[in-house]
Scaffold this motif. Structure first.
Motif, mmCIF file in Angstrom:
data_model
loop_
_atom_site.group_PDB
_atom_site.id
_atom_site.type_symbol
_atom_site.label_atom_id
_atom_site.label_comp_id
_atom_site.label_asym_id
_atom_site.label_seq_id
_atom_site.Cartn_x
_atom_site.Cartn_y
_atom_site.Cartn_z
ATOM 1 N N ILE A 36 37.842 -9.102 45.866
ATOM 2 C CA ILE A 36 36.829 -8.053 45.726
ATOM 3 C C ILE A 36 37.276 -7.061 44.658
ATOM 4 O O ILE A 36 38.364 -6.481 44.738
ATOM 5 C CB ILE A 36 36.616 -7.300 47.072
ATOM 6 N N ASP A 37 36.422 -6.882 43.652
ATOM 7 C CA ASP A 37 36.646 -5.860 42.633
ATOM 8 C C ASP A 37 36.035 -4.564 43.173
ATOM 9 O O ASP A 37 34.813 -4.406 43.213
ATOM 10 C CB ASP A 37 35.977 -6.304 41.327
ATOM 11 N N ALA A 38 36.912 -3.683 43.604
ATOM 12 C CA ALA A 38 36.455 -2.430 44.233
ATOM 13 C C ALA A 38 36.554 -1.248 43.265
ATOM 14 O O ALA A 38 36.562 -0.092 43.693
ATOM 15 C CB ALA A 38 37.264 -2.164 45.495
ATOM 16 N N ALA A 39 36.585 -1.555 41.954
ATOM 17 C CA ALA A 39 36.742 -0.487 40.949
ATOM 18 C C ALA A 39 35.669 0.586 41.079
ATOM 19 O O ALA A 39 35.914 1.760 40.827
ATOM 20 C CB ALA A 39 36.721 -1.070 39.540
ATOM 21 N N GLN A 40 34.454 0.173 41.487
ATOM 22 C CA GLN A 40 33.357 1.149 41.591
ATOM 23 C C GLN A 40 33.066 1.539 43.036
ATOM 24 O O GLN A 40 32.046 2.173 43.299
ATOM 25 C CB GLN A 40 32.079 0.576 40.959
ATOM 26 N N SER A 41 33.921 1.130 43.972
ATOM 27 C CA SER A 41 33.549 1.427 45.359
ATOM 28 C C SER A 41 34.525 2.319 46.112
ATOM 29 O O SER A 41 34.098 3.115 46.940
ATOM 30 C CB SER A 41 33.292 0.139 46.145
ATOM 31 N N PHE A 76 41.534 -2.196 42.487
ATOM 32 C CA PHE A 76 40.835 -1.013 41.971
ATOM 33 C C PHE A 76 41.717 -0.240 40.988
ATOM 34 O O PHE A 76 42.912 -0.525 40.865
ATOM 35 C CB PHE A 76 40.302 -0.118 43.094
ATOM 36 N N SER A 77 41.103 0.721 40.293
ATOM 37 C CA SER A 77 41.792 1.526 39.270
ATOM 38 C C SER A 77 41.923 2.966 39.739
ATOM 39 O O SER A 77 40.970 3.534 40.287
ATOM 40 C CB SER A 77 40.970 1.549 37.972
ATOM 41 N N GLY A 78 43.051 3.579 39.450
ATOM 42 C CA GLY A 78 43.262 4.975 39.818
ATOM 43 C C GLY A 78 42.320 5.935 39.112
ATOM 44 O O GLY A 78 41.844 6.904 39.704
ATOM 45 N N HIS A 79 42.012 5.659 37.851
ATOM 46 C CA HIS A 79 41.275 6.658 37.056
ATOM 47 C C HIS A 79 39.818 6.798 37.467
ATOM 48 O O HIS A 79 39.147 7.738 37.056
ATOM 49 C CB HIS A 79 41.380 6.339 35.560
ATOM 50 N N LYS A 80 39.325 5.858 38.265
ATOM 51 C CA LYS A 80 37.931 5.974 38.715
ATOM 52 C C LYS A 80 37.836 6.672 40.075
ATOM 53 O O LYS A 80 36.756 6.893 40.594
ATOM 54 C CB LYS A 80 37.286 4.591 38.788
ATOM 55 N N ILE A 81 38.995 6.968 40.644
ATOM 56 C CA ILE A 81 39.009 7.686 41.928
ATOM 57 C C ILE A 81 39.760 9.013 41.755
ATOM 58 O O ILE A 81 40.602 9.383 42.556
ATOM 59 C CB ILE A 81 39.519 6.792 43.085
ATOM 60 N N SER A 117 28.330 -2.793 41.473
ATOM 61 C CA SER A 117 28.169 -3.077 40.044
ATOM 62 C C SER A 117 28.235 -1.789 39.233
ATOM 63 O O SER A 117 27.543 -0.818 39.555
ATOM 64 C CB SER A 117 26.824 -3.767 39.802
ATOM 65 N N ASN A 118 29.035 -1.809 38.169
ATOM 66 C CA ASN A 118 29.172 -0.592 37.356
ATOM 67 C C ASN A 118 27.956 -0.325 36.473
ATOM 68 O O ASN A 118 27.725 0.800 36.074
ATOM 69 C CB ASN A 118 30.438 -0.656 36.494
ATOM 70 N N SER A 119 27.157 -1.358 36.191
ATOM 71 C CA SER A 119 26.021 -1.105 35.304
ATOM 72 C C SER A 119 24.696 -1.019 36.045
ATOM 73 O O SER A 119 23.738 -0.456 35.522
ATOM 74 C CB SER A 119 25.946 -2.156 34.191
ATOM 75 N N GLU A 178 29.249 -9.325 37.116
ATOM 76 C CA GLU A 178 30.633 -8.852 37.041
ATOM 77 C C GLU A 178 30.911 -8.087 35.751
ATOM 78 O O GLU A 178 30.328 -8.359 34.710
ATOM 79 C CB GLU A 178 31.608 -10.039 37.134
ATOM 80 N N HIS A 179 31.841 -7.162 35.873
ATOM 81 C CA HIS A 179 32.446 -6.537 34.701
ATOM 82 C C HIS A 179 33.220 -7.633 33.962
ATOM 83 O O HIS A 179 33.710 -8.568 34.589
ATOM 84 C CB HIS A 179 33.408 -5.452 35.204
ATOM 85 N N HIS A 180 33.350 -7.506 32.639
ATOM 86 C CA HIS A 180 34.067 -8.540 31.864
ATOM 87 C C HIS A 180 35.456 -8.820 32.433
ATOM 88 O O HIS A 180 35.954 -9.941 32.337
ATOM 89 C CB HIS A 180 34.199 -8.117 30.406
ATOM 90 N N SER A 181 36.053 -7.797 33.028
ATOM 91 C CA SER A 181 37.418 -7.991 33.539
ATOM 92 C C SER A 181 37.460 -8.885 34.772
ATOM 93 O O SER A 181 38.532 -9.296 35.199
ATOM 94 C CB SER A 181 38.063 -6.642 33.852
ATOM 95 N N ASN A 182 36.298 -9.181 35.345
ATOM 96 C CA ASN A 182 36.280 -10.126 36.472
ATOM 97 C C ASN A 182 35.562 -11.423 36.074
ATOM 98 O O ASN A 182 35.151 -12.195 36.943
ATOM 99 C CB ASN A 182 35.615 -9.478 37.694
ATOM 100 N N GLY A 200 45.846 -1.273 36.310
ATOM 101 C CA GLY A 200 44.446 -0.985 36.612
ATOM 102 C C GLY A 200 43.789 -2.234 37.180
ATOM 103 O O GLY A 200 44.455 -3.239 37.450
ATOM 104 N N THR A 201 42.482 -2.158 37.332
ATOM 105 C CA THR A 201 41.723 -3.295 37.859
ATOM 106 C C THR A 201 41.901 -4.526 36.975
ATOM 107 O O THR A 201 42.122 -5.636 37.470
ATOM 108 C CB THR A 201 40.222 -2.927 37.909
ATOM 109 N N THR A 202 41.795 -4.319 35.672
ATOM 110 C CA THR A 202 41.878 -5.437 34.732
ATOM 111 C C THR A 202 43.193 -6.189 34.898
ATOM 112 O O THR A 202 43.206 -7.426 34.997
ATOM 113 C CB THR A 202 41.765 -4.915 33.282
ATOM 114 N N GLU A 203 44.288 -5.440 34.939
ATOM 115 C CA GLU A 203 45.572 -6.120 35.080
ATOM 116 C C GLU A 203 45.687 -6.804 36.439
ATOM 117 O O GLU A 203 46.236 -7.901 36.549
ATOM 118 C CB GLU A 203 46.742 -5.156 34.878
#
Ligand code: PMP
Length: 407
Positions: A199-204, A222-227, A174-176, A122-126, A93-96
């Motif tokens: 670039i953390d594209a987890a939310q984009s 990015f993470s699969g589960h958010k798309i 930003s996720n929040s 940033e999300h804590h993971s970044n 995922g994004t975190t890893e």
């Protein structure tokens, strides 16, 4: 093209569920999205018919699974327009993916006294992976702040960068707060000073089309589960020359060329960074999710979600005592809010009783909460399968909770 939302909703079995005897209204899409039948079916098909460990076998099943995994890599490559297939690395995922880059990049490029820049939103993971490597390397973590609308103070960026700055890690969205950051400009400013950019594209990726050759980030994750794909799969895109210079992060099977007790040589990209049995069934699910999203068209998705955002912002803003955190001009379909005198947990739990799923708390962005001097928010985040009627239900639900709190 206008999306046929009623038809789309039929693809998502979970949307037919009832929660506490009420129809589910799922507004927690920034945490994870629901999965269409097409994704679930494809994964089930592989488990039923083709499952076998990949890259190692000569037999039929192993070849089928390997082809599925590598076909998914190709789908991702085309989706983000990476120049080379081997620039797409599968992670959990994004975190890893951020941890991989932080550790491997730092090992090769960061020395004592060097600097890393992240943003305040940033999300804590970044943040945390960079903090950990900075501690280890005795490097310095610097922060690009945002203003009270939730917009990055871009004018401060150049002043933050010095000859010691090695990398800048920032989210696209930003996720929040929902803010869409001007990453094209950020990348230009950083590159002009020889600073690499992640670039953390987890939310984009689920809202906007990304072309890595055009945008030119050095890394994008990015993470699969958010798309609309499964959990346990994510993507690290990195530029070939950079990835080739970076050492492996985790050791194990798959990532080696030859192993001797005297020493080991490593596999080529992308396998050098994919130690162990990968989550190939999830990769196959991610490929299917990307195909699903592309069939709808990201532009159509974005246009509809912007409609939902405008509608919800107007409705929620009319509620007395309700404050929205994140009022940037460029926003995605996320609304973080608090109602005066009502704790976010109470709001979330009472909405849940009405079948409405929202997220409450810090959303893994404590520094965002610290900026506003609050402990958390209620967050409603919309996807293309949501409707204005559902937003009406949220609006009425919030009013109902407000009434309960009037003494
Ligand atoms: N970055 C952002 C902006 C996110 O929204 C998230 C997930 N909330 C992450 C990183 C971490 O993603 P994951 O938990 O899938 O690794």
């Amino acid at each position: 093209m206008t999306l046929d939302i009623n038809k789309i909703r039929k693809d998502f079995p979970i949307l037919e569920e009832q929660v506490h005897g009420k129809p589910l209204v799922y507004f927690d899409n920034a945490a994870t999205t629901q999965k269409p039948r097409q994704v679930i079916d494809e994964m089930v098909k592989y488990y039923y018919k083709y499952n076998s460990n990949i890259h190692r076998g000569v037999h039929y099943l192993s070849n089928k699974s390997t082809d599925g995994n590598e076909n998914a890599r190709k789908i991702v490559q085309e989706f983000i327009n990476a120049k080379h297939l081997h620039e797409v690395i599968f992670t959990r995922g994004t975190t890893e993916a951020v941890n991989l880059v932080a550790n491997s990049f730092a090992e090769r490029f960061i020395q004592e006294g060097d600097e890393v820049i992240v943003s305040e939103m940033e999300h804590h993971s970044n943040i945390v992976p960079w903090q950990m490597v900075c501690d280890r390397k005795k490097a310095i973590l610097k922060v690009l702040p945002f203003d009270d609308n939730g917009e990055l103070m871009l004018e401060k960026l150049e002043g933050l960068i010095t000859a010691k700055t090695k990398i800048l890690a920032v989210n696209h969205i930003s996720n929040s707060l929902g803010t869409i950051n001007p990453i094209r400009e950020i990348i230009k400013i950083a590159h002009a000073k020889n600073v690499r950019v992640l670039i953390d594209a987890a939310q984009s990726v689920q809202h906007k089309k990304i072309d890595v050759q055009d945008l030119d980030p050095d890394f994008l994750v990015f993470s699969g589960h958010k798309i609309y794909g499964p959990t346990g799969i994510g993507v690290l895109y990195g530029k070939e020359d950079l990835l080739n210079e970076m050492p492996p992060w985790q050791g194990g099977g798959e990532m080696i060329k030859e192993v001797h007790f005297e020493g080991t040589t490593f596999n080529e990209l992308p396998f050098k960074f994919e130690a162990g049995t990968p989550n190939y069934i999830a990769a196959i699910g991610l490929g299917e999710a990307i195909k699903y999203v592309e069939a709808l068209g990201l532009e159509n998705i974005n246009a509809y979600e912007q409609e939902l955002l405008a509608y919800a912002t107007e409705k929620l803003s009319s509620i007395e005592g309700l404050r929205i955190f994140g009022t940037a001009k460029q926003k995605t379909s996320v609304i973080s809010f608090l109602v005066e005198g009502i704790h976010f947990y109470d709001m979330g739990m009472l909405l849940d009783q009405m079948g409405i799923a929202v997220r409450t708390g810090t959303h893994c962005t404590e520094t965002v909460m610290q900026h506003f001097n609050i402990d958390g928010t209620v967050r409603a985040s919309f996807a293309f399968y949501n409707t204005k009627e559902e937003i009406d239900a949220l609006y009425k639900g919030i009013l109902k909770v407000c009434k309960m709190f009037v003494h």
